[in-house]
Motif scaffolding. Structure first.
Motif, PDB file in Angstrom:
ATOM      1  N   TYR A 106       0.848  -1.170   0.169  1.00 14.82           N
ATOM      2  CA  TYR A 106       0.102   0.007  -0.116  1.00 14.82           C
ATOM      3  C   TYR A 106       0.721   1.229  -0.151  1.00 14.82           C
ATOM      4  O   TYR A 106       0.705   2.284  -0.593  1.00 14.82           O
ATOM      5  CB  TYR A 106      -1.003   0.038   1.180  1.00 14.82           C
ATOM      6  N   CYS A 133       3.842   1.488  -1.252  1.00 16.30           N
ATOM      7  CA  CYS A 133       4.289   1.640  -2.849  1.00 16.30           C
ATOM      8  C   CYS A 133       3.450   2.347  -3.464  1.00 16.30           C
ATOM      9  O   CYS A 133       3.475   3.235  -4.368  1.00 16.30           O
ATOM     10  CB  CYS A 133       4.823   0.348  -3.221  1.00 16.30           C
ATOM     11  N   GLU A 134       2.149   1.804  -3.334  1.00 17.61           N
ATOM     12  CA  GLU A 134       1.174   2.375  -4.403  1.00 17.61           C
ATOM     13  C   GLU A 134       0.818   3.834  -3.961  1.00 17.61           C
ATOM     14  O   GLU A 134       0.588   4.574  -4.860  1.00 17.61           O
ATOM     15  CB  GLU A 134       0.019   1.465  -4.324  1.00 17.61           C
ATOM     16  N   SER A 135       0.830   4.064  -2.825  1.00 14.35           N
ATOM     17  CA  SER A 135       0.331   5.466  -2.324  1.00 14.35           C
ATOM     18  C   SER A 135       1.400   6.468  -2.214  1.00 14.35           C
ATOM     19  O   SER A 135       1.056   7.725  -2.711  1.00 14.35           O
ATOM     20  CB  SER A 135      -0.460   5.343  -0.911  1.00 14.35           C
ATOM     21  N   PRO A 138       4.761   6.402  -3.857  1.00 14.02           N
ATOM     22  CA  PRO A 138       5.947   6.130  -4.765  1.00 14.02           C
ATOM     23  C   PRO A 138       7.284   6.723  -4.568  1.00 14.02           C
ATOM     24  O   PRO A 138       8.283   6.118  -4.784  1.00 14.02           O
ATOM     25  CB  PRO A 138       5.164   6.092  -6.099  1.00 14.02           C
ATOM     26  N   GLN A 141      -1.095  -9.437  -2.810  1.00 17.78           N
ATOM     27  CA  GLN A 141      -1.433  -8.010  -2.797  1.00 17.78           C
ATOM     28  C   GLN A 141      -0.434  -7.109  -2.687  1.00 17.78           C
ATOM     29  O   GLN A 141      -0.322  -5.883  -3.192  1.00 17.78           O
ATOM     30  CB  GLN A 141      -2.437  -7.932  -1.554  1.00 17.78           C
ATOM     31  N   THR A 160       1.356  -6.835  -6.356  1.00 17.91           N
ATOM     32  CA  THR A 160       0.441  -6.270  -7.208  1.00 17.91           C
ATOM     33  C   THR A 160       0.482  -4.511  -6.648  1.00 17.91           C
ATOM     34  O   THR A 160       0.461  -3.842  -7.811  1.00 17.91           O
ATOM     35  CB  THR A 160      -1.179  -6.790  -6.656  1.00 17.91           C
ATOM     36  N   SER A 161       0.449  -4.226  -5.459  1.00 14.76           N
ATOM     37  CA  SER A 161       0.283  -3.021  -5.243  1.00 14.76           C
ATOM     38  C   SER A 161       1.781  -2.040  -5.628  1.00 14.76           C
ATOM     39  O   SER A 161       1.828  -1.258  -6.195  1.00 14.76           O
ATOM     40  CB  SER A 161       0.299  -2.648  -3.672  1.00 14.76           C
ATOM     41  N   LEU A 216       3.680  -3.185  -7.953  1.00 15.54           N
ATOM     42  CA  LEU A 216       3.897  -3.202  -9.396  1.00 15.54           C
ATOM     43  C   LEU A 216       3.001  -2.154 -10.064  1.00 15.54           C
ATOM     44  O   LEU A 216       3.313  -1.872 -11.308  1.00 15.54           O
ATOM     45  CB  LEU A 216       3.454  -4.556 -10.044  1.00 15.54           C
ATOM     46  N   VAL A 217       1.836  -1.511  -9.398  1.00 12.89           N
ATOM     47  CA  VAL A 217       0.997  -0.492  -9.900  1.00 12.89           C
ATOM     48  C   VAL A 217       2.055   0.713 -10.434  1.00 12.89           C
ATOM     49  O   VAL A 217       1.847   1.384 -11.367  1.00 12.89           O
ATOM     50  CB  VAL A 217      -0.086   0.049  -8.822  1.00 12.89           C
ATOM     51  N   ASN A 218       2.745   1.035  -9.559  1.00 17.05           N
ATOM     52  CA  ASN A 218       3.873   2.183  -9.889  1.00 17.05           C
ATOM     53  C   ASN A 218       5.170   1.947 -10.567  1.00 17.05           C
ATOM     54  O   ASN A 218       5.876   2.712 -11.150  1.00 17.05           O
ATOM     55  CB  ASN A 218       3.914   3.164  -8.749  1.00 17.05           C
ATOM     56  N   SER A 220       6.032  -1.253 -12.283  1.00 17.09           N
ATOM     57  CA  SER A 220       6.423  -2.295 -13.251  1.00 17.09           C
ATOM     58  C   SER A 220       7.177  -2.015 -14.188  1.00 17.09           C
ATOM     59  O   SER A 220       8.207  -2.363 -14.906  1.00 17.09           O
ATOM     60  CB  SER A 220       5.052  -2.900 -13.565  1.00 17.09           C
TER      61      SER A 220
END
Length: 79
Positions: free
Chosen positions: A11, A13-15, A17, A54, A57-58, A60-62, A64
Motif C-alpha cells: 500500500y 508503494c502504491e500510495s 511511490p 496483494q 500487485t500494489s 507493480l502499480v507504480n 512495473s
C-alpha cells in the motif's frame, strides 16, 4: 501479522511511490521470498500468500515499468 505487514508495504508503494522508489527492488524480493517460502511449505499460510500477492500487485502499480525498462533490478527468482 506478516500478511498485514506485506499488504501495508505494498500500500505504501502504491500510495507514496516517491518515498518508496529507492526500496522497490528490495521490497519485491521480500514479497517473492515470502511467497516462495509459503509455496514450499507443507502447511502454507493462505493469509501470508494473500498478503504477498496483494503487496506485489500494489508495488507493480507504480514500478512495473521500472523493472521492464531495466532501471530497477529484478530478483533472481524472476530471471
Amino acid at each position: 501479522m506478516k500478511a498485514s505487514i506485506l499488504q501495508l508495504l505494498g500500500y505504501l508503494c502504491e500510495s507514496y511511490p516517491e518515498a518508496m522508489s529507492n526500496k522497490a527492488s528490495q521490497l519485491l524480493q521480500i514479497f517473492l521470498d515470502s511467497l516462495h517460502k509459503q509455496f514450499k511449505s507443507d502447511k502454507p499460510d493462505m493469509k501470508v500468500i494473500s498478503g504477498g500477492i496483494q503487496g506485489t500487485t500494489s508495488l507493480l502499480v507504480n514500478f512495473s515499468g521500472d523493472f521492464l525498462a531495466g532501471t530497477l533490478s529484478l530478483p533472481p527468482l524472476l530471471l
